[in-house]
Design a protein around this motif. Structure first.
Motif, PDB file in Angstrom:
ATOM      1  N   ARG A  89      -0.328  10.298   8.495  1.00  0.00           N
ATOM      2  CA  ARG A  89      -1.482  10.536   9.366  1.00  0.00           C
ATOM      3  C   ARG A  89      -1.595   9.412  10.391  1.00  0.00           C
ATOM      4  NH1 ARG A  89      -3.874  10.732   4.548  1.00  0.00           N
ATOM      5  NH2 ARG A  89      -5.430   9.170   5.102  1.00  0.00           N
ATOM      6  N   THR A  90      -2.092   9.772  11.559  1.00  0.00           N
ATOM      7  CA  THR A  90      -2.149   8.782  12.632  1.00  0.00           C
ATOM      8  C   THR A  90      -3.499   8.082  12.737  1.00  0.00           C
ATOM      9  OG1 THR A  90      -2.592  10.632  14.137  1.00  0.00           O
ATOM     10  CG2 THR A  90      -0.333   9.811  14.029  1.00  0.00           C
ATOM     11  N   SER A  91      -4.411   8.390  11.826  1.00  0.00           N
ATOM     12  CA  SER A  91      -5.704   7.695  11.820  1.00  0.00           C
ATOM     13  C   SER A  91      -5.639   6.403  11.024  1.00  0.00           C
ATOM     14  CB  SER A  91      -6.789   8.601  11.238  1.00  0.00           C
ATOM     15  OG  SER A  91      -6.470   8.964   9.898  1.00  0.00           O
ATOM     16  N   GLU A  92      -4.624   6.268  10.183  1.00  0.00           N
ATOM     17  CA  GLU A  92      -4.464   5.068   9.354  1.00  0.00           C
ATOM     18  C   GLU A  92      -3.033   5.010   8.847  1.00  0.00           C
ATOM     19  OE1 GLU A  92      -7.034   5.456   5.984  1.00  0.00           O
ATOM     20  OE2 GLU A  92      -6.228   7.391   5.385  1.00  0.00           O
ATOM     21  N   GLY A  93      -2.641   3.871   8.292  1.00  0.00           N
ATOM     22  CA  GLY A  93      -1.339   3.766   7.664  1.00  0.00           C
ATOM     23  C   GLY A  93      -0.210   3.458   8.627  1.00  0.00           C
ATOM     24  N   PRO A  94       1.044   3.640   8.168  1.00  0.00           N
ATOM     25  CA  PRO A  94       2.208   3.195   8.939  1.00  0.00           C
ATOM     26  C   PRO A  94       2.392   3.916  10.269  1.00  0.00           C
ATOM     27  CG  PRO A  94       2.880   4.516   7.028  1.00  0.00           C
ATOM     28  CD  PRO A  94       1.433   4.211   6.852  1.00  0.00           C
ATOM     29  N   MET A  95       2.132   5.235  10.300  1.00  0.00           N
ATOM     30  CA  MET A  95       2.300   5.942  11.574  1.00  0.00           C
ATOM     31  C   MET A  95       1.217   5.544  12.570  1.00  0.00           C
ATOM     32  SD  MET A  95       4.323   7.819  13.312  1.00  0.00           S
ATOM     33  CE  MET A  95       5.429   8.708  12.228  1.00  0.00           C
ATOM     34  N   HIS A  96       0.037   5.227  12.085  1.00  0.00           N
ATOM     35  CA  HIS A  96      -1.029   4.718  12.960  1.00  0.00           C
ATOM     36  C   HIS A  96      -0.550   3.436  13.656  1.00  0.00           C
ATOM     37  CE1 HIS A  96      -5.035   3.529  14.332  1.00  0.00           C
ATOM     38  NE2 HIS A  96      -4.821   2.345  13.788  1.00  0.00           N
ATOM     39  N   ILE A 115       2.074   4.401  16.333  1.00  0.00           N
ATOM     40  CA  ILE A 115       1.509   5.091  17.495  1.00  0.00           C
ATOM     41  C   ILE A 115       0.676   4.137  18.351  1.00  0.00           C
ATOM     42  CG2 ILE A 115      -0.134   6.862  18.227  1.00  0.00           C
ATOM     43  CD1 ILE A 115       2.551   8.005  17.362  1.00  0.00           C
ATOM     44  N   GLU A 116      -0.136   3.309  17.710  1.00  0.00           N
ATOM     45  CA  GLU A 116      -0.961   2.376  18.482  1.00  0.00           C
ATOM     46  C   GLU A 116      -0.102   1.373  19.241  1.00  0.00           C
ATOM     47  OE1 GLU A 116      -4.324   2.732  18.984  1.00  0.00           O
ATOM     48  OE2 GLU A 116      -3.788   4.609  17.980  1.00  0.00           O
ATOM     49  N   THR A 117       0.977   0.920  18.619  1.00  0.00           N
ATOM     50  CA  THR A 117       1.895   0.012  19.318  1.00  0.00           C
ATOM     51  C   THR A 117       2.558   0.723  20.486  1.00  0.00           C
ATOM     52  OG1 THR A 117       2.321  -1.197  17.256  1.00  0.00           O
ATOM     53  CG2 THR A 117       3.912  -1.473  19.049  1.00  0.00           C
ATOM     54  N   SER A 118       2.924   1.998  20.280  1.00  0.00           N
ATOM     55  CA  SER A 118       3.559   2.755  21.365  1.00  0.00           C
ATOM     56  C   SER A 118       2.615   2.924  22.542  1.00  0.00           C
ATOM     57  CB  SER A 118       4.037   4.116  20.857  1.00  0.00           C
ATOM     58  OG  SER A 118       2.969   5.040  20.697  1.00  0.00           O
ATOM     59  N   LYS A 119       1.321   3.088  22.280  1.00  0.00           N
ATOM     60  CA  LYS A 119       0.353   3.245  23.368  1.00  0.00           C
ATOM     61  C   LYS A 119       0.248   1.966  24.192  1.00  0.00           C
ATOM     62  CE  LYS A 119      -2.562   6.696  21.050  1.00  0.00           C
ATOM     63  NZ  LYS A 119      -3.873   6.934  20.385  1.00  0.00           N
ATOM     64  N   ILE A 120       0.309   0.825  23.509  1.00  0.00           N
ATOM     65  CA  ILE A 120       0.276  -0.463  24.228  1.00  0.00           C
ATOM     66  C   ILE A 120       1.506  -0.591  25.116  1.00  0.00           C
ATOM     67  CG2 ILE A 120       0.375  -2.962  23.944  1.00  0.00           C
ATOM     68  CD1 ILE A 120      -1.246  -2.552  21.311  1.00  0.00           C
ATOM     69  N   LEU A 121       2.668  -0.246  24.558  1.00  0.00           N
ATOM     70  CA  LEU A 121       3.913  -0.345  25.329  1.00  0.00           C
ATOM     71  C   LEU A 121       3.927   0.640  26.497  1.00  0.00           C
ATOM     72  CD1 LEU A 121       6.398  -0.709  22.336  1.00  0.00           C
ATOM     73  CD2 LEU A 121       5.775  -2.483  23.984  1.00  0.00           C
ATOM     74  N   GLY A 154      12.874   9.123  14.447  1.00  0.00           N
ATOM     75  CA  GLY A 154      13.474   8.725  15.713  1.00  0.00           C
ATOM     76  C   GLY A 154      12.411   8.222  16.679  1.00  0.00           C
ATOM     77  N   ILE A 155      12.860   7.556  17.718  1.00  0.00           N
ATOM     78  CA  ILE A 155      11.979   7.030  18.771  1.00  0.00           C
ATOM     79  C   ILE A 155      12.590   7.404  20.109  1.00  0.00           C
ATOM     80  CG2 ILE A 155      10.893   4.975  19.748  1.00  0.00           C
ATOM     81  CD1 ILE A 155      11.582   3.599  16.988  1.00  0.00           C
ATOM     82  N   ILE A 156      11.776   7.963  20.997  1.00  0.00           N
ATOM     83  CA  ILE A 156      12.235   8.345  22.339  1.00  0.00           C
ATOM     84  C   ILE A 156      11.346   7.649  23.365  1.00  0.00           C
ATOM     85  CG2 ILE A 156      12.662  10.243  23.940  1.00  0.00           C
ATOM     86  CD1 ILE A 156      12.729  12.092  21.429  1.00  0.00           C
ATOM     87  N   VAL A 157      11.968   6.962  24.298  1.00  0.00           N
ATOM     88  CA  VAL A 157      11.216   6.281  25.362  1.00  0.00           C
ATOM     89  C   VAL A 157      11.674   6.824  26.705  1.00  0.00           C
ATOM     90  CG1 VAL A 157      10.549   4.088  26.389  1.00  0.00           C
ATOM     91  CG2 VAL A 157      11.025   4.198  23.936  1.00  0.00           C
ATOM     92  N   GLU A 210      13.585  -1.409  20.894  1.00  0.00           N
ATOM     93  CA  GLU A 210      13.897  -2.436  19.891  1.00  0.00           C
ATOM     94  C   GLU A 210      12.637  -2.845  19.127  1.00  0.00           C
ATOM     95  OE1 GLU A 210      15.576  -7.038  19.657  1.00  0.00           O
ATOM     96  OE2 GLU A 210      15.955  -5.825  21.458  1.00  0.00           O
ATOM     97  N   ASN A 211      11.532  -3.047  19.842  1.00  0.00           N
ATOM     98  CA  ASN A 211      10.283  -3.451  19.187  1.00  0.00           C
ATOM     99  C   ASN A 211       9.809  -2.393  18.196  1.00  0.00           C
ATOM    100  OD1 ASN A 211      10.330  -5.712  20.790  1.00  0.00           O
ATOM    101  ND2 ASN A 211       8.751  -5.010  22.215  1.00  0.00           N
ATOM    102  N   LEU A 212       9.870  -1.135  18.606  1.00  0.00           N
ATOM    103  CA  LEU A 212       9.385  -0.055  17.750  1.00  0.00           C
ATOM    104  C   LEU A 212      10.327   0.200  16.580  1.00  0.00           C
ATOM    105  CD1 LEU A 212       8.076   2.295  20.553  1.00  0.00           C
ATOM    106  CD2 LEU A 212       6.680   1.265  18.748  1.00  0.00           C
ATOM    107  N   THR A 213      11.621   0.033  16.805  1.00  0.00           N
ATOM    108  CA  THR A 213      12.584   0.178  15.707  1.00  0.00           C
ATOM    109  C   THR A 213      12.315  -0.864  14.626  1.00  0.00           C
ATOM    110  OG1 THR A 213      14.297   1.088  17.154  1.00  0.00           O
ATOM    111  CG2 THR A 213      15.031   0.104  15.079  1.00  0.00           C
ATOM    112  N   ASN A 214      12.113  -2.093  15.030  1.00  0.00           N
ATOM    113  CA  ASN A 214      11.823  -3.162  14.067  1.00  0.00           C
ATOM    114  C   ASN A 214      10.532  -2.875  13.301  1.00  0.00           C
ATOM    115  OD1 ASN A 214      14.115  -4.559  14.859  1.00  0.00           O
ATOM    116  ND2 ASN A 214      13.023  -5.820  16.353  1.00  0.00           N
ATOM    117  N   LEU A 215       9.513  -2.385  14.020  1.00  0.00           N
ATOM    118  CA  LEU A 215       8.241  -2.075  13.361  1.00  0.00           C
ATOM    119  C   LEU A 215       8.410  -0.928  12.373  1.00  0.00           C
ATOM    120  CD1 LEU A 215       5.214  -2.468  13.005  1.00  0.00           C
ATOM    121  CD2 LEU A 215       4.848  -0.998  15.010  1.00  0.00           C
TER     122      LEU A 215
END
Length: 491
Positions: free
Chosen positions: A205-212, A215-221, A247-250, A263-268
């Motif tokens: 879920r994106t309201s809490e936990g690892p995916m949150h 997603i929040e880091t991706s919004k900053i980036l 996967g991650i797509i930018v 790279e930042n999101l992969t590490n996270l």
């Protein structure tokens, strides 16, 4: 000059380990529309196609060319004949149409077809051969399993940022705006990192936990100059394909900034991966917890292993059997997929008592049918519109519904497997879920969008079912054995 933009949808999430397959009737039951019918069905809905339509209609020099929508409830793999029919229909439409200037496609990204592990790649390939080198943008579910080759076929790839998926419409808007930019001469660079991770979705879920966190880091980036969109994919672990997983797509304009974000999101992602693994209570443990938590608002017991949107059959009986045996007053179970019981109730009529064998017909290995004497309270055609926020205003069709009582326990029977994601599933037949003490739902995470405001505690149950949270329950043949968490010694 009028620019002609095609819009279409091909959407299915396929489970490789259930005995039933998805054919044309399953697509026709949920969403199979061609031409103008597609626009009529999706206009004013909070879906990707609704987002496409709204953005494109803002431009006087754009003509929407509705092509084909084929969507079915998640289930077993798609039959080769069904896929072939849909693919050929789409290609024929494109061949008969005048040339397009751009194309928007809503895909899921986790479809599997008999004899074909990546049908969406083939679908895009054949479409690209017809439409030529025009801008094409695709949308994806957060639970897509995709390969880097998608980036050679689409000019931009935009995925959901929420789970429950309440941003389908916004995803469609972003994709349509990306296409507008491409039509005006903007060029995107799209990079992807495929990870050897196959996280279960229960704690996604994106309201809490690892995916949150991701997603929040991706919004900053995304706020950085040079980045247009970041899509974080969790993958769909019930699809037995070699390209399964995260996967991650930018998408952006500055190669260096894109690579740094990847790279930042992969590490996270690697840092938080263990947080996706959770232990759920057994049926008896969950019921015991629920009794201790009963209060002013209903407690929700959520039968996640039989969630239809994870390809459950909505008819397993382990949890239902325990609850019926306890005969809990103000308890509601639903929806239970059981055409045979529906027909018996309709034949008997409202106000009748009828002997039924509830559930256990599709996957009897997960629990045999339950013998009950039921009172028939109400009967409906099963048609309603979602109140949202998940797929708000979208027309749903349960293919008949019956409201019964088994002593003190209320049960909603439905004529097609469908997750209990919107209260209108119950309200349309005269049941108000917020008035109950206990809700026993065939659902997982999407139901939270509409039910969290009306329920108290939520307890996920580890009952038997095709959508078990424990991935070692499945006999994978194509998924790499090196993938996490299958490679964990203690998993």
């Amino acid at each position: 000059m009028v620019r002609r933009i095609g819009i279409g949808m091909f959407y299915h999430e396929s489970h490789s380990f259930v005995p039933y397959k998805t054919g044309i009737p399953q697509f026709e039951n949920y969403g199979y529309f061609e031409g103008r019918e597609l626009v009529q069905e999706f206009r004013n809905t909070k879906t990707e196609l609704g987002g496409f339509i709204d953005v494109l209609e803002r431009y006087n020099d754009i003509e929407i060319v509705p092509l084909l929508c084929a969507a079915a409830i998640p289930s077993g793999i798609v039959t080769a004949s069904a896929y072939s029919q849909i693919e050929n229909q789409m290609l024929t439409i494109l061949q008969q149409e005048k040339a397009l200037d751009g194309l928007l496609l809503a895909l899921h990204g986790a479809m599997v077809v008999e004899g074909l592990q990546d049908p969406e790649e083939q679908y895009m390939n054949k479409i690209r051969n017809i439409v030529g080198n025009i801008p094409m943008v695709i949308t994806l579910d957060m639970h897509a399993n995709i390969k880097e080759s998608y980036l050679d076929l689409a000019n931009a790839v935009i995925g959901y940022k929420t789970y429950p998926h309440i941003d389908m419409y916004e995803t469609g808007e972003i994709a349509a705006n990306a296409l507008i930019k491409l039509l005006s001469g903007q060029q995107f660079k799209v990079n992807m990192k495929k990870l050897s991770l196959m996280p279960p979705s229960i704690n996604m879920r994106t309201s809490e936990g690892p995916m949150h966190k991701l997603i929040e880091t991706s919004k900053i980036l995304e706020s950085e100059e040079g980045i247009f969109n970041i899509t974080i994919l969790g993958g769909f672990p019930y699809a037995d394909v070699a390209h399964v997983g995260a996967g991650i797509i930018v998408t952006g304009t500055e190669e260096g900034i894109i690579k740094q974000a990847l790279e930042n999101l992969t590490n996270l992602y690697m840092d938080v991966k263990e947080e996706f693994l959770v232990t759920l209570p057994t049926t008896k443990e969950a019921i015991s917890q629920a009794f201790q938590l009963l209060g002013d608002k209903p407690v929700a017991l959520v039968d996640v292993s039989d969630n239809p949107l994870s390809c459950g059959s909505a008819d397993t009986t382990e949890l239902m059997r325990e609850v019926l045996a306890l005969n809990i007053k103000d308890c509601l179970i639903g929806g239970i997929y059981d055409v045979e019981s529906i027909e018996k109730c309709k034949e008997a009529g409202i106000g009748s008592k009828v002997q039924l064998q509830l559930g256990g017909k599709v996957n009897p290995q997960y629990g045999l049918p339950i013998d009950v004497i039921a009172d028939v309270i109400a009967i409906s055609d099963g048609v309603f519109n979602n109140s949202g926020p998940y797929q708000k205003n979208y027309r749903m069709d349960l293919k008949n519904a019956v409201y019964i009582k088994c002593e003190d326990v209320e049960v909603l029977l439905i004529g097609t497997p469908m997750s209990a994601n919107d209260p209108e599933m119950f309200r349309h037949i005269g049941i108000e879920p917020k008035d109950k003490k206990l809700l026993v739902l065939k659902a997982k995470n999407h139901f939270r969008a509409a039910f969290e405001p009306i329920v108290g505690d939520i307890i996920y149950v580890d009952a038997l079912g095709a959508a078990s949270n424990y991935l070692r329950n499945f006999p994978y043949k194509n998924v790499p054995t090196s993938i996490w968490p299958l490679n964990k010694q203690d998993y």
